[in-house]
Design a protein around this motif. Structure first.
Motif, short mmCIF file in Angstrom:
data_model
loop_
_atom_site.label_atom_id
_atom_site.label_comp_id
_atom_site.label_asym_id
_atom_site.label_seq_id
_atom_site.Cartn_x
_atom_site.Cartn_y
_atom_site.Cartn_z
N TYR A 82 -8.55 -5.03 -1.04
CA TYR A 82 -7.12 -4.76 -1.21
C TYR A 82 -6.56 -4.02 0.00
O TYR A 82 -5.43 -4.30 0.45
CB TYR A 82 -6.87 -3.96 -2.49
CG TYR A 82 -6.82 -4.82 -3.73
CD1 TYR A 82 -5.68 -5.57 -4.03
CD2 TYR A 82 -7.89 -4.89 -4.61
CE1 TYR A 82 -5.62 -6.36 -5.17
CE2 TYR A 82 -7.85 -5.69 -5.75
CZ TYR A 82 -6.71 -6.42 -6.02
OH TYR A 82 -6.64 -7.22 -7.14
N CYS B 70 -3.61 -5.27 2.59
CA CYS B 70 -2.50 -4.37 2.92
C CYS B 70 -2.32 -4.29 4.44
O CYS B 70 -1.21 -4.44 4.97
CB CYS B 70 -2.78 -2.99 2.33
SG CYS B 70 -1.70 -1.66 2.92
N LEU C 176 6.48 -3.82 2.93
CA LEU C 176 6.64 -3.60 1.49
C LEU C 176 5.56 -4.35 0.71
O LEU C 176 4.98 -3.82 -0.24
CB LEU C 176 8.03 -4.06 1.05
CG LEU C 176 8.40 -3.75 -0.41
CD1 LEU C 176 8.34 -2.24 -0.67
CD2 LEU C 176 9.80 -4.29 -0.73
N GLU C 177 5.28 -5.60 1.11
CA GLU C 177 4.22 -6.37 0.45
C GLU C 177 2.86 -5.71 0.67
O GLU C 177 2.05 -5.61 -0.25
CB GLU C 177 4.20 -7.80 1.00
CG GLU C 177 3.20 -8.73 0.36
CD GLU C 177 3.60 -9.14 -1.05
OE1 GLU C 177 2.77 -9.77 -1.73
OE2 GLU C 177 4.72 -8.83 -1.47
N THR D 216 2.29 -2.54 1.16
CA THR D 216 2.21 -1.29 0.41
C THR D 216 1.66 -1.52 -0.99
O THR D 216 0.87 -0.71 -1.50
CB THR D 216 3.59 -0.63 0.34
OG1 THR D 216 4.03 -0.32 1.68
CG2 THR D 216 3.55 0.66 -0.46
N ARG D 217 2.06 -2.61 -1.62
CA ARG D 217 1.58 -2.89 -2.98
C ARG D 217 0.05 -2.99 -3.03
O ARG D 217 -0.58 -2.49 -3.96
CB ARG D 217 2.18 -4.19 -3.51
CG ARG D 217 3.68 -4.16 -3.71
CD ARG D 217 4.15 -5.32 -4.56
NE ARG D 217 3.74 -6.61 -4.01
CZ ARG D 217 2.78 -7.37 -4.53
NH1 ARG D 217 2.11 -6.96 -5.59
NH2 ARG D 217 2.50 -8.54 -3.98
N GLU E 185 -1.53 0.46 -2.61
CA GLU E 185 -1.43 1.21 -3.86
C GLU E 185 -2.49 0.76 -4.85
O GLU E 185 -3.11 1.58 -5.54
CB GLU E 185 -0.03 1.04 -4.45
CG GLU E 185 1.06 1.76 -3.67
CD GLU E 185 2.46 1.42 -4.16
OE1 GLU E 185 3.40 2.17 -3.83
OE2 GLU E 185 2.61 0.40 -4.87
N THR E 186 -2.73 -0.55 -4.92
CA THR E 186 -3.76 -1.06 -5.82
C THR E 186 -5.13 -0.54 -5.42
O THR E 186 -5.95 -0.19 -6.27
CB THR E 186 -3.77 -2.60 -5.82
OG1 THR E 186 -2.47 -3.07 -6.20
CG2 THR E 186 -4.81 -3.14 -6.77
#
Length: 418
Positions: free
Chosen positions: A278, A282, A292-293, A295-296, A299-300
């Motif tokens: 992940y 990122c 922004l994509e 960042t998700r 975060e995961t």
């Protein structure tokens, strides 16, 4: 002639008497013995089958039966199967049990050490290698294991161990593979290439040989050939994730980010909870401006493994770049709390404190950041941050900037290149 004797009968007594005969002493003893045997048999049956009865009852009540102890070779077979399927934790457990039963068996020690290396436990692999060498000093496998465990952290020592192994078996492919990386790490690229080629020739079905060969190819700018070598490594060991990470990294360097993301997604099919995969997705999205994509996925990664400092670091960087200073501080504080020595977790955190108006804390954190880098470009950024604090924060007008630390001279390469 014998005279006939007439039997006299007493008619006052009945012919068939009502008095019963009792047991004799012998009959009574025999009966007691039979009873004892029957009771003993019942007790023995209960003792022998007690575990089975208890297991059956427990199973009926929902408790699984205990797994019977296996032999060392059976644990090893399970370990091989687990390793082949990419189940490293299970493979480690099985080989640890095999080694416990046969602590001087070099075959078990070697395979156990290889799985430790694939799991990132190089230090324990060195210890296992030493045990293998002590158990059979003429067996090349112990030296190959130690060389592979040291090839990144201490290339010189790895070369020494590999050479010892080649004296025992000059055609053992893993020794040449370890030398391919070790020689590359000390700048002897031509010899690293030769060793990599030799490793793949000796054992064209060894995934590690192709992975090792890719290193001198990368360092000499032959990226396309390195990708080919890593693709072969993936084809040989399709359930191991390490070759996938290495292949994806090369695609990213060649600006094939879409290919890299596809490989990382393949890793997630094998390991759905891979925080590292992940994080790499990122970073790959961030490389093409999809912050922004990206960042998700960062975060995961932190949700899967809250102690994964690199994920907190990169997440904090992305948040800082989007001027989300509060969130960046939280992420970078987590980075430091989880033991990271990455300078980004210090100087970016210091700058975030400055932009939030916490000048005193910003000054202290920026000064601390000097301890974690010698890279001039980062030192320049830290000095700019300190200068901004002096210019814009009350009470810091006369604060003294630290004296620059003179660069450490690079020692000359010894004769012989090691």
């Amino acid at each position: 002639m014998t005279p006939y004797r007439k039997i006299k009968r007493d008619y006052r007594r009945q012919f068939f008497s009502n008095r019963r005969r009792g047991f004799s002493g012998v009959s009574l003893l025999l009966l007691i013995l039979i009873l004892v045997c029957i009771v003993g048999a019942i007790l023995a049956f209960g003792y022998v089958f007690q575990a089975e009865v208890e297991a059956t009852v427990n199973e009926f009540m929902g408790t699984p039966r205990p797994t019977p102890t296996l032999l060392a070779n059976e644990y090893a077979q399970r370990g091989f199967a687990g390793f082949r399927d990419g189940q490293l934790d299970e493979a480690l457990s099985d080989f640890a049990l095999a080694v416990t039963q046969q602590p001087k068996d070099v075959a078990y020690l070697y395979e156990y050490g290889i799985i430790l290396l694939e799991s990132g436990n190089d230090q324990l692999a060195v210890e296992i290698a030493d045990i293998a060498i002590a158990a059979a000093e003429n067996d090349a496998r112990g030296y190959a294991l130690k060389a592979r465990a040291l090839m990144w952290s201490d290339a010189g020592a790895a070369i020494v161990e590999a050479v010892k192994g080649l004296e025992r078996n000059p055609d053992f492919a893993p020794l040449h593979a370890a030398l391919a990386i070790a020689y590359t790490n000390i700048g002897r690229y031509a010899e690293g290439l030769q060793r990599g080629i030799r490793a793949t020739e000796l054992d064209p079905l060894d995934s590690f040989g192709f992975r090792a060969y890719s290193i001198p190819l990368i360092y000499t700018g032959r990226s396309s050939e390195a990708i080919t070598a890593l693709e072969k490594a993936v084809a040989i060991s399709p359930k191991l994730t390490a070759p996938y990470f290495e292949l994806a990294a090369q695609y990213r360097k060649q600006n094939y980010q879409e290919m890299a993301v596809g490989i990382y997604r393949r890793i997630l099919e094998l390991e759905p909870d891979s925080a590292k995969a992940y994080l790499r997705i990122c970073q790959t999205y961030a490389e093409i401006g999809e912050f922004l994509e990206g960042t998700r996925f960062c975060e995961t990664a932190t949700e899967i493994d809250p102690s994964y400092a690199p994920a907190w670091q990169y997440l904090g960087q992305l948040q800082y770049n989007r001027r989300n200073y509060e969130s960046a501080l939280d992420s970078l504080e987590n980075c430091v709390a989880n033991g990271s020595a990455a300078v980004e977790c210090y100087y970016i955190r210091g700058l975030a404190y400055y932009f939030l108006g916490e000048c005193s804390t910003a000054w202290d954190v920026l000064l601390e950041a000097f301890l974690y880098t010698s890279e001039q470009s980062i030192i320049d950024i830290i000095n700019i941050g300190l200068g901004d604090i002096r210019a814009n924060c009350p009470g810091f007008e006369s604060a003294q900037l630290p004296t620059p630390i003179p660069p450490t001279p690079v020692p000359p390469t010894p004769i012989g290149g090691i």
